[in-house]
Design an enzyme around this catalytic site. Structure first.
Site, PDB file in Angstrom:
ATOM      1  N   THR A 180       0.869  -1.183   0.000  1.00 28.39           N
ATOM      2  CA  THR A 180       0.000   0.000   0.000  1.00 28.39           C
ATOM      3  C   THR A 180       0.905   1.232   0.000  1.00 28.39           C
ATOM      4  OG1 THR A 180      -1.768  -1.101   1.181  1.00 28.39           O
ATOM      5  CG2 THR A 180      -1.609   1.284   1.522  1.00 28.39           C
ATOM      6  N   GLY A 216     -11.048  -1.825   2.990  1.00 23.31           N
ATOM      7  CA  GLY A 216     -10.187  -1.700   4.175  1.00 23.31           C
ATOM      8  C   GLY A 216     -10.186  -0.296   4.748  1.00 23.31           C
TER       9      GLY A 216
HETATM   10  N1  ASP Z   1      -4.446  -1.315   4.916  1.00 19.30           N
HETATM   11  C1  ASP Z   1      -4.703  -1.960   3.654  1.00 19.30           C
HETATM   12  C2  ASP Z   1      -6.031  -2.662   3.734  1.00 19.30           C
HETATM   13  O1  ASP Z   1      -6.339  -3.238   4.754  1.00 19.30           O
HETATM   14  C3  ASP Z   1      -3.656  -2.959   3.277  1.00 19.30           C
HETATM   15  C4  ASP Z   1      -2.226  -2.563   3.506  1.00 19.30           C
HETATM   16  O2  ASP Z   1      -1.955  -1.478   3.963  1.00 19.30           O
HETATM   17  O3  ASP Z   1      -1.327  -3.376   3.223  1.00 19.30           O
HETATM   18  O4  ASP Z   1      -6.734  -2.688   2.760  1.00 19.30           O
END
Ligand code: ASP
Length: 333
Positions: free
Chosen positions: A198, A228
């Site tokens: 991300t 998310g």
């Molecule tokens: N926070 C992101 C989600 O849960 C994923 C990530 O940050 O790796 O969609």
């Protein structure tokens, strides 16, 4: 003679008053000038990023990509551009880079698709925009910004978000644009469950304004149009000129339930904690106790930054007006 002397004295008094005013004004202008400070902090995801698991040349690619994005944001801020422009630019570059789980290279859903989430927030106005579960907007962070400026809403999702983005001239791509063989392999192995990648950015511009943004393909193997924390204001992204600008990465369900980005801001506002103290308390204490893995990047109005994570690594970089800058991947020893 007397009257001549009187007029001469009057002129002297007037001139010296005027000069006094001018020098007072000059003094005022100098002390009221905005501080020419700026700062930028970027992440490319937190996760099980271990030195022994990442080949040197792959690590070098990540470092190069992060640095390119950092330099682009830095150029904007150095020229006096806005924190919002810097955040959007940095995230666009990382979305276009297939190394990261955002834009091209996004994680795959359980059904073999890519669904993207992004958000942006302007700390000077408290305005925010987000898109969730979009499948064909090339740069979701741009769409998030247009939602903020032109929709009258904060979050648009799915087909409606795409229609809105198209109506505002944003680039729409075929859904297979986002697919890469690497992310498909992740899905096939089902090891991608908690894979990082991300992207996010927080910036302070020379006018003293803060902004933050986050963009992601979400957790690999997600189902049922799961969304998310990344597009949720207060969870994955938050910015307020009175406290800080924050972008998060990690297991989104925890970041939503613990309102992580806003919690850090609240600890600063109501408890007087510094940005690093607040971030450490939330990420290393509250989230760890809850079992929520991930990290945050953020900065305050003075340009103090935090890059705090409870995972083995987090791709990250920062630059400051005082010349400090760096790109990091693993925990500092
Ligand atoms: N926070 C992101 C989600 O849960 C994923 C990530 O940050 O790796 O969609």
């Amino acid at each position: 003679m007397k009257s001549k002397l009187f007029s001469f004295l009057m002129i002297l008094v007037l001139v010296s008053c005027r000069q006094g005013n001018i020098s007072q004004q000059e003094h005022k202008t100098a002390s009221q000038q905005p501080k020419q400070t700026w700062a930028l902090v970027v992440h490319g995801g937190a996760g099980n990023i271990r030195e022994e698991a990442i080949p040197g040349e792959v690590e070098a690619q990540y470092r190069k990509s992060l640095d390119e994005a950092l330099q682009a944001g830095k150029t904007i801020l150095l020229k006096g551009g806005t924190a919002l422009d810097a955040v959007e630019k940095v995230i666009c570059i990382l979305e276009d880079d297939s190394l990261f789980n955002a834009g091209k290279g996004a994680a795959f859903t359980h059904d073999g698709k890519n669904e993207l989430d992004a958000s942006i927030m302007d700390g000077s106005t408290m305005e925010a925009g987000a898109v969730a579960a979009v499948t064909d907007i090339k740069n979701p962070i741009r769409a998030a910004r247009v939602v903020m400026t032109h929709s009258g809403h904060v979050m648009l999702s799915g087909a409606g978000a795409s229609q809105f983005a198209a109506e505002h001239g944003l680039e729409i791509v075929q859904p297979d644009y986002f697919r890469t063989a690497r992310r498909r392999r992740d899905l096939q192995k089902l090891i991608g469950k908690e894979k990082g990648g991300t992207v996010g950015c927080a910036a302070l511009d020379k006018k003293g304004n803060l902004a933050a943004g986050t963009s992601t393909g979400g957790m690999a193997n997600k189902r049922y149009n799961r969304i998310g924390d990344s597009p949720v204001i207060g969870a994955g992204t938050y910015a307020s000129n009175s406290t800080c600008a924050i972008s998060c990465t990690g297991h989104g369900e925890y970041f939503i339930r613990y309102a992580v980005a806003h919690d850090i801001s609240a600890l600063m506002e109501y408890r007087g904690l510094s940005i690093d103290e607040a971030a450490r308390f939330v990420v290393m204490d509250k989230l760890v106790k809850a079992g929520g893995e991930g990290g945050v990047i953020g900065l305050d109005r003075l340009g103090n930054i935090t890059m705090t994570f409870n995972t083995p690594g987090m791709f990250r970089a920062y630059a400051k007006a005082n010349g400090e800058e760096g790109v990091f991947v693993f925990k500092e020893k």
